[in-house]
Design a protein around this motif. Sequence first.
Motif, PDB file in Angstrom:
ATOM      1  N   LEU A  58       0.924  -1.093  -0.056  1.00 39.28           N
ATOM      2  CA  LEU A  58      -0.122   0.010   0.037  1.00 39.28           C
ATOM      3  C   LEU A  58       0.770   1.112   0.031  1.00 39.28           C
ATOM      4  CD1 LEU A  58      -2.750  -1.057   2.489  1.00 39.28           C
ATOM      5  CD2 LEU A  58      -3.113  -1.071   0.178  1.00 39.28           C
ATOM      6  N   ASP A  59       0.525   2.396  -0.642  1.00 34.21           N
ATOM      7  CA  ASP A  59       1.247   3.421  -0.617  1.00 34.21           C
ATOM      8  C   ASP A  59       1.236   4.272   0.732  1.00 34.21           C
ATOM      9  OD1 ASP A  59       2.571   5.601  -1.916  1.00 34.21           O
ATOM     10  OD2 ASP A  59       0.657   6.664  -2.175  1.00 34.21           O
ATOM     11  N   PHE A  60       2.174   3.753   1.555  1.00 35.60           N
ATOM     12  CA  PHE A  60       2.136   4.333   3.067  1.00 35.60           C
ATOM     13  C   PHE A  60       3.652   3.523   3.621  1.00 35.60           C
ATOM     14  CE2 PHE A  60       1.479   4.849   7.593  1.00 35.60           C
ATOM     15  CZ  PHE A  60       0.652   6.225   7.622  1.00 35.60           C
ATOM     16  N   ASP A  61       4.360   4.469   4.216  1.00 31.34           N
ATOM     17  CA  ASP A  61       5.691   4.202   5.038  1.00 31.34           C
ATOM     18  C   ASP A  61       5.310   3.750   6.206  1.00 31.34           C
ATOM     19  OD1 ASP A  61       7.983   3.757   5.488  1.00 31.34           O
ATOM     20  OD2 ASP A  61       8.586   5.914   5.711  1.00 31.34           O
ATOM     21  N   PHE A  62       4.995   2.343   6.644  1.00 30.20           N
ATOM     22  CA  PHE A  62       4.505   1.987   7.945  1.00 30.20           C
ATOM     23  C   PHE A  62       6.106   1.663   8.619  1.00 30.20           C
ATOM     24  CE2 PHE A  62       1.072   0.122   5.484  1.00 30.20           C
ATOM     25  CZ  PHE A  62       0.043   0.738   6.045  1.00 30.20           C
ATOM     26  N   PRO A  63       5.919   1.961   9.898  1.00 35.68           N
ATOM     27  CA  PRO A  63       7.021   1.707  10.875  1.00 35.68           C
ATOM     28  C   PRO A  63       7.301   0.502  11.102  1.00 35.68           C
ATOM     29  CG  PRO A  63       5.282   2.423  12.146  1.00 35.68           C
ATOM     30  CD  PRO A  63       4.780   2.455  10.848  1.00 35.68           C
ATOM     31  N   GLU A  64       8.670   0.144  11.189  1.00 39.72           N
ATOM     32  CA  GLU A  64       9.184  -1.454  11.731  1.00 39.72           C
ATOM     33  C   GLU A  64       8.223  -1.722  12.764  1.00 39.72           C
ATOM     34  OE1 GLU A  64      13.115  -3.687  12.727  1.00 39.72           O
ATOM     35  OE2 GLU A  64      13.418  -1.465  11.854  1.00 39.72           O
ATOM     36  N   ASN A  65       7.895  -2.965  12.740  1.00 41.57           N
ATOM     37  CA  ASN A  65       7.394  -3.732  13.635  1.00 41.57           C
ATOM     38  C   ASN A  65       5.657  -3.470  13.714  1.00 41.57           C
ATOM     39  OD1 ASN A  65       9.559  -5.025  14.777  1.00 41.57           O
ATOM     40  ND2 ASN A  65      10.034  -3.143  16.003  1.00 41.57           N
ATOM     41  N   THR A  66       5.170  -2.958  12.637  1.00 37.53           N
ATOM     42  CA  THR A  66       3.816  -2.857  12.390  1.00 37.53           C
ATOM     43  C   THR A  66       3.059  -4.098  12.191  1.00 37.53           C
ATOM     44  OG1 THR A  66       4.075  -0.572  11.580  1.00 37.53           O
ATOM     45  CG2 THR A  66       1.965  -1.553  11.247  1.00 37.53           C
ATOM     46  N   MET A  67       2.098  -4.353  13.091  1.00 32.63           N
ATOM     47  CA  MET A  67       1.297  -5.576  12.796  1.00 32.63           C
ATOM     48  C   MET A  67       0.164  -5.340  12.592  1.00 32.63           C
ATOM     49  SD  MET A  67       1.544  -7.000  16.825  1.00 32.63           S
ATOM     50  CE  MET A  67       2.733  -5.744  17.046  1.00 32.63           C
ATOM     51  N   ALA A  68      -0.675  -6.459  11.967  1.00 31.34           N
ATOM     52  CA  ALA A  68      -2.342  -6.288  11.696  1.00 31.34           C
ATOM     53  C   ALA A  68      -2.625  -6.712  13.136  1.00 31.34           C
ATOM     54  CB  ALA A  68      -2.602  -7.404  10.553  1.00 31.34           C
ATOM     55  N   VAL A  69      -4.032  -6.110  13.564  1.00 32.00           N
ATOM     56  CA  VAL A  69      -4.775  -6.584  14.913  1.00 32.00           C
ATOM     57  C   VAL A  69      -5.820  -7.513  14.123  1.00 32.00           C
ATOM     58  CG1 VAL A  69      -6.257  -5.604  16.574  1.00 32.00           C
ATOM     59  CG2 VAL A  69      -3.915  -4.528  15.858  1.00 32.00           C
ATOM     60  N   GLY A  70      -5.733  -8.864  14.310  1.00 31.66           N
ATOM     61  CA  GLY A  70      -6.682  -9.606  13.809  1.00 31.66           C
ATOM     62  C   GLY A  70      -6.216  -9.744  12.292  1.00 31.66           C
ATOM     63  N   ARG A  71      -7.222 -10.443  11.663  1.00 33.61           N
ATOM     64  CA  ARG A  71      -6.986 -10.762  10.170  1.00 33.61           C
ATOM     65  C   ARG A  71      -8.404 -10.469   9.489  1.00 33.61           C
ATOM     66  NH1 ARG A  71      -1.750 -11.852   9.101  1.00 33.61           N
ATOM     67  NH2 ARG A  71      -0.918 -13.241  10.330  1.00 33.61           N
ATOM     68  N   LEU A  72      -8.152 -10.188   8.050  1.00 33.02           N
ATOM     69  CA  LEU A  72      -9.302 -10.211   7.103  1.00 33.02           C
ATOM     70  C   LEU A  72      -8.684 -11.429   5.838  1.00 33.02           C
ATOM     71  CD1 LEU A  72     -10.380  -6.737   6.697  1.00 33.02           C
ATOM     72  CD2 LEU A  72     -11.740  -8.435   7.661  1.00 33.02           C
ATOM     73  N   ASP A  73      -9.560 -12.198   5.478  1.00 32.16           N
ATOM     74  CA  ASP A  73      -8.741 -13.164   4.741  1.00 32.16           C
ATOM     75  C   ASP A  73      -8.851 -12.429   3.291  1.00 32.16           C
ATOM     76  OD1 ASP A  73     -11.309 -13.363   3.149  1.00 32.16           O
ATOM     77  OD2 ASP A  73     -12.244 -14.877   4.295  1.00 32.16           O
ATOM     78  N   VAL A  74      -8.078 -13.103   2.392  1.00 30.44           N
ATOM     79  CA  VAL A  74      -7.848 -12.313   1.071  1.00 30.44           C
ATOM     80  C   VAL A  74      -8.985 -11.866   0.402  1.00 30.44           C
ATOM     81  CG1 VAL A  74      -7.369 -14.407  -0.100  1.00 30.44           C
ATOM     82  CG2 VAL A  74      -6.103 -12.339  -0.805  1.00 30.44           C
ATOM     83  N   LYS A  75     -10.072 -12.634   0.414  1.00 30.92           N
ATOM     84  CA  LYS A  75     -11.353 -12.130  -0.351  1.00 30.92           C
ATOM     85  C   LYS A  75     -12.068 -11.043   0.369  1.00 30.92           C
ATOM     86  CE  LYS A  75     -11.834 -16.284  -3.089  1.00 30.92           C
ATOM     87  NZ  LYS A  75     -12.748 -17.734  -2.999  1.00 30.92           N
ATOM     88  N   SER A  76     -11.815 -10.630   1.758  1.00 28.82           N
ATOM     89  CA  SER A  76     -12.444  -9.816   2.429  1.00 28.82           C
ATOM     90  C   SER A  76     -11.946  -8.550   2.342  1.00 28.82           C
ATOM     91  CB  SER A  76     -12.494 -10.178   3.832  1.00 28.82           C
ATOM     92  OG  SER A  76     -13.387 -11.551   4.026  1.00 28.82           O
ATOM     93  N   GLU A  77     -12.890  -7.411   2.629  1.00 27.07           N
ATOM     94  CA  GLU A  77     -12.408  -6.104   2.398  1.00 27.07           C
ATOM     95  C   GLU A  77     -12.684  -5.307   3.814  1.00 27.07           C
ATOM     96  OE1 GLU A  77     -14.298  -4.518  -1.203  1.00 27.07           O
ATOM     97  OE2 GLU A  77     -15.305  -6.457  -0.935  1.00 27.07           O
ATOM     98  N   GLY A  78     -12.329  -4.178   3.942  1.00 30.30           N
ATOM     99  CA  GLY A  78     -12.893  -3.199   5.057  1.00 30.30           C
ATOM    100  C   GLY A  78     -11.844  -3.006   5.922  1.00 30.30           C
TER     101      GLY A  78
END
Length: 191
Positions: free
Chosen positions: A34-54
């Motif tokens: 994605l067009d964003f410079d995330f800091p190191e150690n950024t993690m997703a909180v939970g998941r959305l599967d590949v076919k899910s959005e939002g």
Amino acid sequence: MEKHRHFIIHKPYGFLSQFITNQAKNKHKLLGELDFDFPENTMAVGRLDVKSEGLLLLTTNGKVSDYFTTSGNVEKEYYVQVNGEISEEDVKELQKGVEIGFDGKKYITKPCIVKKIDIPNFPERSKKIRDDRHGPTSWISVTLTEGKFRQVRKMTSAVGHPTLRLVRVRVGSILLGDLQVGEVREVDSLM
């Protein structure tokens, strides 16, 4: 000590909810694309599967991530397009809990909030959903506090209405709101 950072994103269809993969050849896009410079150690909180959005929450704070994924009392709301005209009986069955498969065992989902909704105003998905020639579809809102692997998809299939499109619109009090597909917004806190 460096201050933790938190983000909300509108995860597009076709993206994995992660920054790296162990697979040698991965055909799916990762959040780091994605067009964003995330800091190191950024993690997703939970998941959305590949076919899910939002709505997807991201943080550099593991304790915040643990709270959202293990506390069991954070509501997650999804708008779900399902195949066919879903009946009030099917909605009531989903509300009470349905039997799904999880980790090779049968599992009864916890009671949750389910209601029929009007067609939401989402942008068209990058991969086309089948059209009206294949029969009618319905939209429902599903709000739950648990999050088993592909749970909402399994629930709608259990009542005979496979999921065609799934968009998470809320986690706790955090709303997807007007975030555009692929947009990342830094926030002060997720709590």
